[in-house]
Each structure stands twice: as structure tokens, then as C-alpha cells.
Design a protein around this motif. Structure first.
Motif, PDB file in Angstrom:
ATOM      1  N   GLN A  20     -20.493  27.225  32.011  1.00 34.24           N
ATOM      2  CA  GLN A  20     -21.402  27.681  30.971  1.00 34.24           C
ATOM      3  C   GLN A  20     -21.019  27.100  29.618  1.00 34.24           C
ATOM      4  O   GLN A  20     -19.854  27.168  29.209  1.00 34.24           O
ATOM      5  CB  GLN A  20     -21.394  29.209  30.877  1.00 34.24           C
ATOM      6  N   VAL A  21     -22.001  26.563  28.931  1.00 36.43           N
ATOM      7  CA  VAL A  21     -21.845  26.110  27.556  1.00 36.43           C
ATOM      8  C   VAL A  21     -22.808  26.909  26.695  1.00 36.43           C
ATOM      9  O   VAL A  21     -24.015  26.938  26.969  1.00 36.43           O
ATOM     10  CB  VAL A  21     -22.139  24.602  27.416  1.00 36.43           C
ATOM     11  N   THR A  22     -22.279  27.562  25.687  1.00 33.46           N
ATOM     12  CA  THR A  22     -23.098  28.358  24.786  1.00 33.46           C
ATOM     13  C   THR A  22     -22.849  27.893  23.356  1.00 33.46           C
ATOM     14  O   THR A  22     -21.700  27.867  22.906  1.00 33.46           O
ATOM     15  CB  THR A  22     -22.781  29.851  24.905  1.00 33.46           C
ATOM     16  N   VAL A  23     -23.917  27.515  22.680  1.00 29.53           N
ATOM     17  CA  VAL A  23     -23.826  27.046  21.308  1.00 29.53           C
ATOM     18  C   VAL A  23     -24.521  28.060  20.405  1.00 29.53           C
ATOM     19  O   VAL A  23     -25.715  28.315  20.558  1.00 29.53           O
ATOM     20  CB  VAL A  23     -24.465  25.660  21.144  1.00 29.53           C
ATOM     21  N   SER A  24     -23.771  28.630  19.492  1.00 25.58           N
ATOM     22  CA  SER A  24     -24.327  29.635  18.594  1.00 25.58           C
ATOM     23  C   SER A  24     -24.822  28.971  17.307  1.00 25.58           C
ATOM     24  O   SER A  24     -24.265  27.971  16.856  1.00 25.58           O
ATOM     25  CB  SER A  24     -23.280  30.684  18.272  1.00 25.58           C
ATOM     26  N   SER A  25     -25.844  29.572  16.743  1.00 26.82           N
ATOM     27  CA  SER A  25     -26.424  29.008  15.515  1.00 26.82           C
ATOM     28  C   SER A  25     -25.757  29.563  14.270  1.00 26.82           C
ATOM     29  O   SER A  25     -24.968  30.495  14.326  1.00 26.82           O
ATOM     30  CB  SER A  25     -27.917  29.315  15.470  1.00 26.82           C
ATOM     31  N   LEU A  81     -17.850  28.835  24.341  1.00 21.71           N
ATOM     32  CA  LEU A  81     -18.698  29.168  23.204  1.00 21.71           C
ATOM     33  C   LEU A  81     -18.270  28.329  22.008  1.00 21.71           C
ATOM     34  O   LEU A  81     -17.080  28.261  21.684  1.00 21.71           O
ATOM     35  CB  LEU A  81     -18.566  30.651  22.885  1.00 21.71           C
ATOM     36  N   VAL A  82     -19.245  27.702  21.370  1.00 17.18           N
ATOM     37  CA  VAL A  82     -18.958  26.859  20.211  1.00 17.18           C
ATOM     38  C   VAL A  82     -20.076  27.027  19.193  1.00 17.18           C
ATOM     39  O   VAL A  82     -21.221  27.315  19.569  1.00 17.18           O
ATOM     40  CB  VAL A  82     -18.803  25.380  20.648  1.00 17.18           C
ATOM     41  N   GLN A  83     -19.757  26.843  17.933  1.00 14.32           N
ATOM     42  CA  GLN A  83     -20.776  26.920  16.901  1.00 14.32           C
ATOM     43  C   GLN A  83     -21.573  25.623  16.825  1.00 14.32           C
ATOM     44  O   GLN A  83     -21.078  24.545  17.206  1.00 14.32           O
ATOM     45  CB  GLN A  83     -20.134  27.188  15.548  1.00 14.32           C
ATOM     46  N   ALA A  84     -22.775  25.731  16.354  1.00 10.85           N
ATOM     47  CA  ALA A  84     -23.610  24.545  16.172  1.00 10.85           C
ATOM     48  C   ALA A  84     -22.879  23.526  15.307  1.00 10.85           C
ATOM     49  O   ALA A  84     -22.243  23.879  14.314  1.00 10.85           O
ATOM     50  CB  ALA A  84     -24.935  24.931  15.534  1.00 10.85           C
ATOM     51  N   GLY A  85     -22.985  22.279  15.724  1.00 16.84           N
ATOM     52  CA  GLY A  85     -22.285  21.204  15.042  1.00 16.84           C
ATOM     53  C   GLY A  85     -20.918  20.900  15.622  1.00 16.84           C
ATOM     54  O   GLY A  85     -20.321  19.872  15.273  1.00 16.84           O
ATOM     55  N   GLY A  86     -20.462  21.773  16.494  1.00 13.51           N
ATOM     56  CA  GLY A  86     -19.149  21.591  17.089  1.00 13.51           C
ATOM     57  C   GLY A  86     -19.172  20.682  18.308  1.00 13.51           C
ATOM     58  O   GLY A  86     -20.205  20.084  18.642  1.00 13.51           O
TER      59      GLY A  86
END
Length: 124
Positions: A119-124, A11-16
Motif C-alpha cells: 500500500q502506498v498512501t499519499v496525503s495532501s 504513508l508519505v506527504q504530497a511531494g515526497g
């Protein structure tokens, strides 16, 4: 037979950024073109990036070109995908794949061997 195991998702934040790795065993990957694909539930598996056997030529989907970098280390039998400037649209399960073909790297049917996905999850 080639066994492929992906790692590095999360899990990573947008822009990461994230770096995915694919460890191969069974055979040396120097005999295979390698690719990354991704899939969102309910949708087809999409091409992300590919690299030729020697690593001299790379291919990218338009959606990731300039943000993602595919690379390989044949001596270590590994494939990598550096993903920068991630967006929520990059959220998916990412698969590593190997092919003994020397063409059509963008088509999933070209590939003979697949990993189980990460799994790659990008949070906004």
C-alpha cells in the motif's frame, strides 16, 4: 514458479518520495520482463512501469513518466520503483509482476506472476 514480494510502501506527504522493492525467488528474473501496476479499490488495475529482461528498455504510464523510475538488479533478483514528487492520485496498492512474454508489457494479462501488493498512501 516465481514468487514475488513487494516492500517499501507506506504513508508519505504530497511531494515526497518512496522506493518500492520487489524480491523474487524460485527462478532468476533475468528470464522475465518485469512490471509495476497499481490498483485503487473499485477500479481496474493500472499499468505503471515495465522493464525488459536486460533492463535496456523501460516503459512508463503517462501519469508517472518523469517522476517514477523502474530498475532491476538481475544479480540480486530484485526490481525497484523509485517514486518522486508523489501526489494523492498516486495512492494505491502497488503490485510487482513478472512475464515470460517479450511484448505487451503494459497489459496486466501479459504477466504470469504477481506479488501480494504494497500500500502506498499519499496525503495532501
Amino acid at each position: 514458479q516465481v514468487q514475488l514480494v513487494e516492500s517499501g510502501g507506506g504513508l508519505v506527504q504530497a511531494g515526497g518520495s518512496l522506493r518500492l522493492s520487489c524480491a523474487a525467488s524460485g527462478r532468476t528474473i533475468s528470464n522475465y520482463g518485469m512490471g509495476w501496476f497499481r490498483q485503487v479499490p473499485g477500479r481496474e488495475r493500472d499499468f505503471v512501469a515495465a522493464i525488459t529482461r536486460s533492463g535496456t528498455i523501460t516503459y512508463y504510464a503517462d501519469s508517472v513518466r518523469g517522476r517514477f523510475t523502474i530498475s532491476r538488479d538481475n544479480a540480486k533478483n530484485t526490481l525497484s520503483l523509485q517514486m518522486n514528487t508523489l501526489t494523492p492520485e498516486d495512492t494505491a496498492v502497488y503490485y510487482c509482476a513478472a512475464t515470460d512474454a517479450m511484448y505487451s508489457y503494459q497489459r496486466d494479462r501479459t504477466y504470469n506472476y504477481w506479488g501480494q501488493g504494497t500500500q502506498v498512501t499519499v496525503s495532501s
